[in-house]
Design a protein around this motif. Structure first.
Motif, mmCIF file in Angstrom:
data_model
loop_
_atom_site.group_PDB
_atom_site.id
_atom_site.type_symbol
_atom_site.label_atom_id
_atom_site.label_comp_id
_atom_site.label_asym_id
_atom_site.label_seq_id
_atom_site.Cartn_x
_atom_site.Cartn_y
_atom_site.Cartn_z
ATOM 1 N N ASP A 220 2.763 0.747 3.241
ATOM 2 C CA ASP A 220 4.456 0.161 3.203
ATOM 3 C C ASP A 220 5.114 1.321 2.736
ATOM 4 O O ASP A 220 6.451 1.408 2.818
ATOM 5 C CB ASP A 220 4.080 -0.795 2.504
ATOM 6 C CG ASP A 220 2.952 -1.805 2.798
ATOM 7 O OD1 ASP A 220 3.263 -2.318 3.904
ATOM 8 O OD2 ASP A 220 2.116 -2.295 1.943
ATOM 9 N N GLU A 221 4.745 2.292 1.807
ATOM 10 C CA GLU A 221 5.473 3.398 1.124
ATOM 11 C C GLU A 221 4.833 4.565 0.927
ATOM 12 O O GLU A 221 3.644 4.683 0.917
ATOM 13 C CB GLU A 221 5.916 2.860 -0.237
ATOM 14 C CG GLU A 221 6.815 1.482 -0.166
ATOM 15 C CD GLU A 221 7.161 0.851 -1.476
ATOM 16 O OE1 GLU A 221 7.507 1.798 -2.186
ATOM 17 O OE2 GLU A 221 7.307 -0.391 -1.591
ATOM 18 N N MET A 222 5.493 5.463 0.835
ATOM 19 C CA MET A 222 4.982 6.959 0.500
ATOM 20 C C MET A 222 5.978 7.453 -0.374
ATOM 21 O O MET A 222 7.071 7.413 -0.365
ATOM 22 C CB MET A 222 4.998 7.847 1.897
ATOM 23 C CG MET A 222 4.580 9.234 1.771
ATOM 24 S SD MET A 222 4.462 9.993 3.240
ATOM 25 C CE MET A 222 3.857 11.586 2.970
ATOM 26 N N VAL A 223 5.283 8.010 -1.595
ATOM 27 C CA VAL A 223 5.703 8.897 -2.531
ATOM 28 C C VAL A 223 5.213 10.344 -2.606
ATOM 29 O O VAL A 223 4.164 10.540 -2.642
ATOM 30 C CB VAL A 223 5.411 8.215 -4.011
ATOM 31 C CG1 VAL A 223 6.011 9.234 -5.011
ATOM 32 C CG2 VAL A 223 5.982 7.044 -4.109
ATOM 33 N N LEU A 224 6.266 11.279 -1.834
ATOM 34 C CA LEU A 224 5.729 12.437 -1.871
ATOM 35 C C LEU A 224 6.571 13.501 -2.868
ATOM 36 O O LEU A 224 7.834 13.439 -2.912
ATOM 37 C CB LEU A 224 6.436 12.998 -0.406
ATOM 38 C CG LEU A 224 6.017 14.641 0.139
ATOM 39 C CD1 LEU A 224 4.813 14.950 0.112
ATOM 40 C CD2 LEU A 224 7.309 14.624 1.656
ATOM 41 N N THR B 41 0.913 -1.102 0.087
ATOM 42 C CA THR B 41 0.031 -0.041 -0.076
ATOM 43 C C THR B 41 1.067 1.216 -0.286
ATOM 44 O O THR B 41 1.842 1.464 0.785
ATOM 45 C CB THR B 41 -0.950 -0.106 1.414
ATOM 46 O OG1 THR B 41 -1.737 -1.310 1.135
ATOM 47 C CG2 THR B 41 -1.842 1.203 1.314
ATOM 48 N N VAL B 42 0.672 1.994 -1.092
ATOM 49 C CA VAL B 42 1.631 3.199 -1.237
ATOM 50 C C VAL B 42 0.676 4.559 -1.195
ATOM 51 O O VAL B 42 -0.324 4.494 -1.937
ATOM 52 C CB VAL B 42 2.446 3.079 -2.564
ATOM 53 C CG1 VAL B 42 3.365 4.103 -2.691
ATOM 54 C CG2 VAL B 42 3.130 1.687 -2.676
ATOM 55 N N TYR B 43 1.261 5.430 -0.484
ATOM 56 C CA TYR B 43 0.472 6.730 -0.370
ATOM 57 C C TYR B 43 1.417 7.617 -1.457
ATOM 58 O O TYR B 43 2.537 8.061 -1.329
ATOM 59 C CB TYR B 43 0.521 7.474 0.914
ATOM 60 C CG TYR B 43 0.150 8.650 1.359
ATOM 61 C CD1 TYR B 43 -0.992 9.297 0.321
ATOM 62 C CD2 TYR B 43 0.555 9.599 2.258
ATOM 63 C CE1 TYR B 43 -1.383 10.467 0.981
ATOM 64 C CE2 TYR B 43 0.154 10.623 2.590
ATOM 65 C CZ TYR B 43 -0.998 11.245 1.699
ATOM 66 O OH TYR B 43 -1.526 12.574 1.821
ATOM 67 N N PHE B 44 0.609 8.330 -2.296
ATOM 68 C CA PHE B 44 0.997 9.293 -3.355
ATOM 69 C C PHE B 44 0.260 10.507 -2.955
ATOM 70 O O PHE B 44 -0.633 10.902 -2.847
ATOM 71 C CB PHE B 44 0.575 8.713 -4.803
ATOM 72 C CG PHE B 44 1.394 7.650 -5.382
ATOM 73 C CD1 PHE B 44 2.361 8.039 -5.929
ATOM 74 C CD2 PHE B 44 0.807 6.312 -5.113
ATOM 75 C CE1 PHE B 44 3.019 6.681 -6.531
ATOM 76 C CE2 PHE B 44 1.395 5.449 -5.884
ATOM 77 C CZ PHE B 44 2.763 5.787 -6.485
ATOM 78 N N VAL B 45 1.148 11.525 -2.909
ATOM 79 C CA VAL B 45 0.880 13.028 -2.623
ATOM 80 C C VAL B 45 1.818 14.061 -2.839
ATOM 81 O O VAL B 45 2.933 13.948 -3.011
ATOM 82 C CB VAL B 45 0.276 13.197 -0.984
ATOM 83 C CG1 VAL B 45 1.767 12.766 -0.022
ATOM 84 C CG2 VAL B 45 -0.208 14.226 -0.427
ATOM 85 N N ALA B 46 1.214 15.161 -3.318
ATOM 86 C CA ALA B 46 1.972 16.308 -3.518
ATOM 87 C C ALA B 46 1.692 17.336 -2.559
ATOM 88 O O ALA B 46 0.765 17.604 -2.252
ATOM 89 C CB ALA B 46 1.572 17.089 -4.922
ATOM 90 N N ALA B 47 2.795 18.099 -1.934
ATOM 91 C CA ALA B 47 2.768 19.095 -1.060
ATOM 92 C C ALA B 47 3.495 20.346 -1.137
ATOM 93 O O ALA B 47 4.769 19.871 -1.711
ATOM 94 C CB ALA B 47 2.880 18.217 0.433
ATOM 95 N N SER B 48 3.268 21.308 -0.413
ATOM 96 C CA SER B 48 3.968 22.324 -0.428
ATOM 97 C C SER B 48 5.159 22.269 0.482
ATOM 98 O O SER B 48 5.161 21.349 1.283
ATOM 99 C CB SER B 48 3.137 23.603 0.264
ATOM 100 O OG SER B 48 2.894 23.354 1.605
ATOM 101 N N LEU B 49 6.284 22.952 0.453
ATOM 102 C CA LEU B 49 7.331 23.199 1.299
ATOM 103 C C LEU B 49 6.964 23.071 2.854
ATOM 104 O O LEU B 49 7.698 22.565 3.372
ATOM 105 C CB LEU B 49 8.281 24.371 1.131
ATOM 106 C CG LEU B 49 8.908 24.397 -0.303
ATOM 107 C CD1 LEU B 49 9.598 25.728 -0.915
ATOM 108 C CD2 LEU B 49 10.043 23.061 -0.271
ATOM 109 N N ASP B 50 5.854 23.674 3.171
ATOM 110 C CA ASP B 50 5.401 23.742 4.275
ATOM 111 C C ASP B 50 4.447 22.617 4.663
ATOM 112 O O ASP B 50 3.882 22.796 6.058
ATOM 113 C CB ASP B 50 4.894 25.222 4.764
ATOM 114 C CG ASP B 50 4.118 25.630 4.032
ATOM 115 O OD1 ASP B 50 3.688 25.173 2.893
ATOM 116 O OD2 ASP B 50 3.301 26.659 4.534
#
Length: 177
Positions: free
Chosen positions: A129-133, A4-13
């Motif tokens: 299990d994993e995170m792609v930020l 299970t992998v969490y994909f997300v885009a986020a700001s610097l803060d």
């Protein structure tokens, strides 16, 4: 990637949208941030998201990026299905549905996309299990946090970090058992 992998885009803060629930500032980075997402052909067998992420696609079937990939939407609301999409709406604890998600994935991974609240529930249940930020080079000052957990997570190891252009950085983490 598997599990299970969490994909997300986020700001610097550390925010995924601003205080007005808008990701408008992120649109300028769409080409860079899209690399490594969980769309069709990504090796994932199912995608899971919360209602807020799903609502961003409503009313525009052409914007549905997952093709015929099965999608599970965790929601407390009645939502309309997007024509042509394979969508299952569910209510309840994420741990209750995780085995079903894996079964629907048919031996492939489960992709968590979008909102931090759903990902935090999976994380707190020990199911990520994993995170792609994708870190985008802009600060929002406030908004919805990338991962609003209520307790500390286990240690994560950096699998890969790379520049994606336009100042965007892709960080791929694997969580320890």
């Amino acid at each position: 990637m598997a599990g299970t992998v969490y994909f997300v885009a986020a700001s610097l803060d550390g925010f995924i949208v601003d205080a007005r629930n808008s990701g408008e500032l992120f649109k300028q980075f769409t080409g860079s941030a899209g690399a490594g997402s969980a769309g069709a052909g990504s090796g994932f067998g199912v995608v899971a998201m919360g209602a807020e992420t799903y609502r961003s696609f409503e009313g525009s079937p052409k914007s549905w990026p997952y093709g015929t990939l099965p999608a599970w939407v965790f929601t407390h609301h009645e939502l309309a299905a997007i024509p042509g999409a394979d969508i299952t709406f569910v209510r309840g604890e994420v741990a209750e549905f995780h085995a079903d998600l894996q079964l629907d994935a048919g031996g492939h991974g489960v992709a968590l996309c979008g909102g931090g609240n759903l990902a935090a529930q999976f994380m707190e249940s020990g199911l990520v299990d994993e995170m792609v930020l994708m870190v985008l080079p802009v600060a929002l000052g406030s908004g919805r946090p990338v991962l609003p957990v209520r307790k500390a997570t286990g240690h994560a190891s950096l699998v890969e970090g790379r520049s994606m252009g336009q100042g965007v950085v892709r960080l791929h983490y694997r969580f320890q058992d």
